[in-house]
Motif scaffolding. Sequence first.
Motif, PDB file in Angstrom:
ATOM      1  N   VAL A   1       0.851  -1.188   0.000  1.00  0.00           N
ATOM      2  CA  VAL A   1       0.000   0.000   0.000  1.00  0.00           C
ATOM      3  C   VAL A   1       0.887   1.239   0.000  1.00  0.00           C
ATOM      4  O   VAL A   1       2.076   1.162   0.337  1.00  0.00           O
ATOM      5  N   PRO A   2       0.338   2.399  -0.387  1.00  0.00           N
ATOM      6  CA  PRO A   2       1.141   3.617  -0.310  1.00  0.00           C
ATOM      7  C   PRO A   2       1.495   3.956   1.130  1.00  0.00           C
ATOM      8  O   PRO A   2       0.694   3.748   2.049  1.00  0.00           O
ATOM      9  N   VAL A   3       2.689   4.489   1.324  1.00  0.00           N
ATOM     10  CA  VAL A   3       3.142   4.948   2.630  1.00  0.00           C
ATOM     11  C   VAL A   3       3.299   6.468   2.545  1.00  0.00           C
ATOM     12  O   VAL A   3       4.150   6.974   1.817  1.00  0.00           O
ATOM     13  N   VAL A   4       2.448   7.169   3.259  1.00  0.00           N
ATOM     14  CA  VAL A   4       2.455   8.635   3.266  1.00  0.00           C
ATOM     15  C   VAL A   4       3.205   9.111   4.504  1.00  0.00           C
ATOM     16  O   VAL A   4       2.842   8.764   5.626  1.00  0.00           O
ATOM     17  N   ASN A   5       4.250   9.881   4.285  1.00  0.00           N
ATOM     18  CA  ASN A   5       5.062  10.419   5.373  1.00  0.00           C
ATOM     19  C   ASN A   5       4.701  11.883   5.560  1.00  0.00           C
ATOM     20  O   ASN A   5       4.768  12.673   4.610  1.00  0.00           O
ATOM     21  N   ALA A   6       4.288  12.265   6.773  1.00  0.00           N
ATOM     22  CA  ALA A   6       3.795  13.618   7.031  1.00  0.00           C
ATOM     23  C   ALA A   6       4.634  14.299   8.099  1.00  0.00           C
ATOM     24  O   ALA A   6       5.245  13.650   8.946  1.00  0.00           O
ATOM     25  N   TYR A   7       4.608  15.633   8.070  1.00  0.00           N
ATOM     26  CA  TYR A   7       5.374  16.420   9.031  1.00  0.00           C
ATOM     27  C   TYR A   7       4.526  17.550   9.602  1.00  0.00           C
ATOM     28  O   TYR A   7       3.806  18.242   8.877  1.00  0.00           O
ATOM     29  N   GLY A   8       4.623  17.716  10.902  1.00  0.00           N
ATOM     30  CA  GLY A   8       3.991  18.831  11.589  1.00  0.00           C
ATOM     31  C   GLY A   8       4.545  18.895  12.996  1.00  0.00           C
ATOM     32  O   GLY A   8       5.427  18.114  13.371  1.00  0.00           O
ATOM     33  N   GLN A   9       4.041  19.804  13.783  1.00  0.00           N
ATOM     34  CA  GLN A   9       4.502  19.970  15.155  1.00  0.00           C
ATOM     35  C   GLN A   9       3.312  20.214  16.071  1.00  0.00           C
ATOM     36  O   GLN A   9       2.213  20.551  15.612  1.00  0.00           O
ATOM     37  N   THR A  10       3.550  20.057  17.375  1.00  0.00           N
ATOM     38  CA  THR A  10       2.520  20.400  18.348  1.00  0.00           C
ATOM     39  C   THR A  10       2.012  21.813  18.103  1.00  0.00           C
ATOM     40  O   THR A  10       0.806  22.074  18.142  1.00  0.00           O
ATOM     41  N   GLU A  11       2.921  22.719  17.816  1.00  0.00           N
ATOM     42  CA  GLU A  11       2.554  24.121  17.654  1.00  0.00           C
ATOM     43  C   GLU A  11       1.803  24.383  16.351  1.00  0.00           C
ATOM     44  O   GLU A  11       1.030  25.344  16.272  1.00  0.00           O
ATOM     45  N   THR A  12       2.036  23.584  15.310  1.00  0.00           N
ATOM     46  CA  THR A  12       1.319  23.815  14.052  1.00  0.00           C
ATOM     47  C   THR A  12      -0.082  23.212  14.083  1.00  0.00           C
ATOM     48  O   THR A  12      -0.895  23.512  13.208  1.00  0.00           O
ATOM     49  N   GLY A  13      -0.364  22.359  15.059  1.00  0.00           N
ATOM     50  CA  GLY A  13      -1.715  21.847  15.240  1.00  0.00           C
ATOM     51  C   GLY A  13      -2.170  20.859  14.195  1.00  0.00           C
ATOM     52  O   GLY A  13      -3.294  20.351  14.261  1.00  0.00           O
ATOM     53  N   SER A  14      -1.336  20.548  13.232  1.00  0.00           N
ATOM     54  CA  SER A  14      -1.659  19.562  12.202  1.00  0.00           C
ATOM     55  C   SER A  14      -0.381  19.304  11.416  1.00  0.00           C
ATOM     56  O   SER A  14       0.588  20.057  11.517  1.00  0.00           O
ATOM     57  N   THR A  15      -0.382  18.230  10.638  1.00  0.00           N
ATOM     58  CA  THR A  15       0.707  18.056   9.678  1.00  0.00           C
ATOM     59  C   THR A  15       0.362  18.878   8.444  1.00  0.00           C
ATOM     60  O   THR A  15      -0.787  18.941   8.033  1.00  0.00           O
ATOM     61  N   TRP A  16       1.357  19.515   7.874  1.00  0.00           N
ATOM     62  CA  TRP A  16       1.058  20.465   6.793  1.00  0.00           C
ATOM     63  C   TRP A  16       1.827  20.184   5.503  1.00  0.00           C
ATOM     64  O   TRP A  16       1.624  20.875   4.505  1.00  0.00           O
ATOM     65  N   THR A  17       2.684  19.173   5.512  1.00  0.00           N
ATOM     66  CA  THR A  17       3.358  18.801   4.272  1.00  0.00           C
ATOM     67  C   THR A  17       3.443  17.279   4.189  1.00  0.00           C
ATOM     68  O   THR A  17       3.925  16.626   5.120  1.00  0.00           O
TER      69      THR A  17
END
Length: 641
Positions: A403-419
Motif C-alpha cells: 500500500v502507499p506509505v504517506v510520510n507527514a510532518y507537523g509539530q505540536t505548535e502547528t496543530g496539524s501536519t502540513w506537508t
Amino acid sequence: MSGTDSLVQLIDSPLRLLPPEWTVPDRVTALKAARDLGDPDSYWEWVARQQRWSSPWHTVRTGDIEDFRYFEGGRINVADNCVDRWAEDPATAGRAAVVWEGEPGDTRTLTYAELAEEVSRLAAGLLALGVQKGDVVGIYMPNLVEAFTTIHACNRIGAIYTVLFSGFGEEAVASRLQAARASVVVVADASYRRGKPVPLLATLRAARGRAPSVRATVVVDRTGDGAPLQEGEHAYAKVLEAGNAGTPVVPLDPNEPSFLIFTSGTESKPKGVVHSVGGFLLGTWANAHWQAGYEPGDVYWVAADVGWLTFPIQAVVGGLACGMTIACFEGALDTPTTARFYEICERHRVTKVLAAPTLARMLRKFGDDLAAEHPLPALKLVTMQGEPLDGDTFEWTTTTFGVPVVNAYGQTETGSTWTYPVYGAEALKAGSVGTAVPGHTFEVVDDDGQPVPPGVKGNLVLTAPFPTLARTVWDDHERYRATYFSRFAGRYATHDEAVLDADGHLWVLGRADDVINVAAHRISTMEIEAVVTAHPAVVEAAVVGVPDDTKGTVPIAFVTLRADADPSSVPGEIGRHVVAEMGGYARLEAVYVTSAMPKTRTGKTMRRLLRDLVVHGQPTGDISAMEDPGALDVVAAVVRA
C-alpha cells in the motif's frame, strides 16, 4: 550540502508515480481544485464552507503570522461538527464513530447517534458540577471511549480541555494541572499496559494537593473494581445520569481557546500551547481529509496515544469531523503477543493506519514471517509522522503491505501536519514529506533568513498564518513570541532543518539543535542516523553528540539489531560504513547495541536521555513522558558495561 551520500542519494531518488490501484481519481480532481484556489485565505474559506456554522463570518482573516484571527463574526461548535451533524443525518447516524478495543481484549462500538447522546449527557453533567464556559477540564486517561466523549462534552459547552498523558506520574500531573488552573479532572481509575493495571486515580489523588484549583473529579471505572470514591469524586456513570436531559451546543467564537497541550522537555515549567476552537476544527478537518480521506467502508486506526496531539488531530476532531469510523486501542502493540497489531487490523477490518515510524520498525523487527501470516487485504494506506522516516523502513512497509506509505510532518505548535504527499493523488518519494498541502507556505533559509536553493540544507520556516497554528502559550504570550518569531522576523521558526529537492519535495532532517560541531565541521546527527539505519542489520538507531576534549563534540550511536545479527561484529561494520559514506570527521566515538530505547508512548526516541546517560550517568531532565522506564535501565547497563 555537507553530509551523507546515502541521504543525498535518497533525496535525488526519482519520484514514484502512483500506480492505478493506488490512485483515487476523485481526490486527484479535488486536490487540483483546491490548489487552483490560489491564495491561502481563499482555500481556508473553502474549508470553512465544508463545516456547519451557527452564524456566518464577515472576514476570512485579519492580522499577520504573529497575531492573526480567522472568520471574525462567525460562531461555530466543534462537537456539533464532529458528532451532532452526523448523528442527525439518517444516512450516517448508524455509522460506527468509534470502534474501541482494550488491552485485555474487551471491545465497545459507538455509532454517531450513540456518541452524540453520551456527549450531550456528559456535557450536561459537567454543567451540573459547575463547569462553565472557559473553565479548564483535565483529562487523565488512556485511549478509552470516554476520552472521545469528554473532549466533545467540553467542546459542546465551551470548556477548555487539556489531555494528560496516562503515563505521567504525580509530579507531572500536579505541575500541569496547576499551570492550567484546571477546575475538574476526568480520570480513569486505572489503565492497562503490558498486562498490568496502571493506577491513575491514586496518582491524581496524590497530585491534587498541589493543584488547589481542582474542585471535582469524575472517575471512569475502567477496571470494574468499584472502589469507594472520596470526597469531591463523582462516578462517570452518575454524572451521565445527572445529565440525562442533555444540553444544546454553545456557539463559540472560532478564535477562542479550545484546548491546551503541554510540551515536555528539559525546562522545569510546562509550556501550555493554546489551540483555538474554529482554527483547530478547520485545520484538522483538512488534515484528515487530505492525509487519509474518508472512503465508504473505511476504518481508520490512529495508532497513537490520546496524549499525543496526533490523536485529537486525526481521530477525535479531524477524523470525526470527516465522518470517519475511528479505531482506538488502549494498550501496547506487543501485548500479549507480537501479533497484536495484525490481529487488531483483522478483527476490525482496518483500512487505514496512522502511526509513528517506530511502529513499522517494531513490526519489521518481529519478522517477515509474522507479517506473511497476516496479509491484511483490507489495508489501503499506512501514514506516518512524529519522527523522520528512513528509506529502509519506507521500503519495508511499502513492500510488506503493498500500500502507499504517506510520510507527514507537523509539530505540536502547528496543530496539524502540513506537508505530505496527498493520499491517492500525489507521487511518493521514500523518506520525504512531500509538498506543502493547500493553505500553507514555507521557506528553507540560511541563518541570516535568506532562502537557500534546492539541495542546500537550511532552517525551515513558515511564512503565512493558517488556522491550526498555535495562538499563544498559556499565561505567557511573550514566551510564545520569543520562542517562535524572534529569530526570523515575520516568520514562524520550526527550529528544524530541512532540504528542498529538485522535485519540490521537502526533507525534514531533524532539530536544528541536533546539529553538532565535530572539529569545526557542522553535521546533523540525523544525517549520521540515515547512514547507520542503512546497515541491513540495524532495525533502529539514535545518534547523539557528546562532549570531547579534543574535537569539542563527537557522535555516538545506539542501535537495535535484527534478531539474526551478530552484535560483536556489527558495531565495527557500522563505524566503518559511516566513515566510508561521510568521511573521518563523522567517525562514531562509540556504537552501543541495546535491546530497548527510551521512548515516549507516541514512539519518539528520547535522544536527550541517551546523551544524559553517557555524559552524566543518569537523566537530568524531564522523564515524565517516557513510556517504559525499564528501557532506560537497559541502555544504562549497556553504557556502563
